[in-house]
Enzyme design. Structure first.
Site, short mmCIF file in Angstrom:
data_model
loop_
_atom_site.label_atom_id
_atom_site.label_comp_id
_atom_site.label_asym_id
_atom_site.label_seq_id
_atom_site.Cartn_x
_atom_site.Cartn_y
_atom_site.Cartn_z
N GLN A 67 -2.76 3.28 5.29
CA GLN A 67 -3.65 2.15 4.78
C GLN A 67 -3.37 0.88 5.11
OE1 GLN A 67 -2.06 3.43 0.71
NE2 GLN A 67 -4.31 3.92 0.04
N VAL A 79 0.78 -1.13 -0.23
CA VAL A 79 0.07 -0.09 -0.14
C VAL A 79 0.63 1.26 0.03
CG1 VAL A 79 -2.17 -1.08 1.13
CG2 VAL A 79 -0.20 -0.01 2.70
N SER A 80 0.31 2.43 -0.22
CA SER A 80 1.02 3.60 -0.59
C SER A 80 1.49 4.49 0.61
CB SER A 80 0.41 4.54 -1.60
OG SER A 80 0.50 3.88 -2.64
N THR A 81 0.50 4.52 1.61
CA THR A 81 0.84 5.28 2.90
C THR A 81 0.64 4.33 4.11
OG1 THR A 81 -1.46 5.53 3.15
CG2 THR A 81 -0.39 7.14 1.67
#
Length: 184
Positions: free
Chosen positions: A14, A9-11
């Site tokens: 998340q 996931v990007s962050t």
């Protein structure tokens, strides 16, 4: 032939739970996961570890191709490196299997769309920032260095290097504050 999973996931806000469960259900024995942007391979240690570890006959499974890469160039580089090692790539939510010609073609198409989606998101973000600036709402990030602190430390006779060390910042940042504030 072992099966490995990769979740991303990007962050940090998340959650990886859904990906983790899908990969377990797909039979992954080991799952590597990280919270990093997929727009670049830089800083993705878990992916690098997994790519170095995979052996001929292994299978790498992701839930979707954009979990592996959001840049068509990076995706193709990863897939080429895996193919050279004799490793197949599959996705649980997309009909991708790089051991077939159709699967490889579909992977490339999805990679193009993942990159396109990233570029659209960046354009919308820049448009939003421009509108907010016009409206006087967006002022950018708040300064993290107090110019008065830099001035006080200069007044104590400290040089840029010592100020940078004391404040935990780079010397260039000290010079930038000095230049923008007209401090001597």
């Amino acid at each position: 032939m072992p099966t490995y999973g990769y979740a991303r996931v990007s962050t940090t806000e998340q959650d990886l739970t859904i990906q983790r469960e899908a990969l377990r259900n797909a039979g992954c024995e080991i799952i590597r996961e990280e919270k990093r942007s997929g727009t670049t391979r830089e800083g993705r240690q878990e992916l690098d570890t997994l790519l170095a570890f995979l052996r001929p006959g292994d299978t790498l499974i992701v839930t979707r191709v954009d979990r592996l890469a959001r840049s068509i160039g990076d995706l193709q580089d990863i897939v080429r490196a895996l193919k050279a090692k004799g490793v197949a790539v599959k996705a649980t939510e997309q009909p991708i299997d790089t051991s077939t010609a159709a699967g490889k073609a579909f992977l490339d198409m999805l990679g193009v769309f993942a990159e396109f989606e990233t570029n659209l998101r960046k354009e919308r973000q820049m448009e939003g920032i421009a509108k907010a600036k016009e409206a006087g709402v967006y002022k950018g990030r708040k300064p993290s260095i107090d110019p008065m602190t830099v001035k006080a430390l200069l007044g104590e006779g400290l040089g840029a290097t010592d100020i940078a060390k004391r404040l935990g910042i780079g010397r260039a940042s000290v010079y930038r504050v000095i230049g923008s504030e007209g401090i001597e």
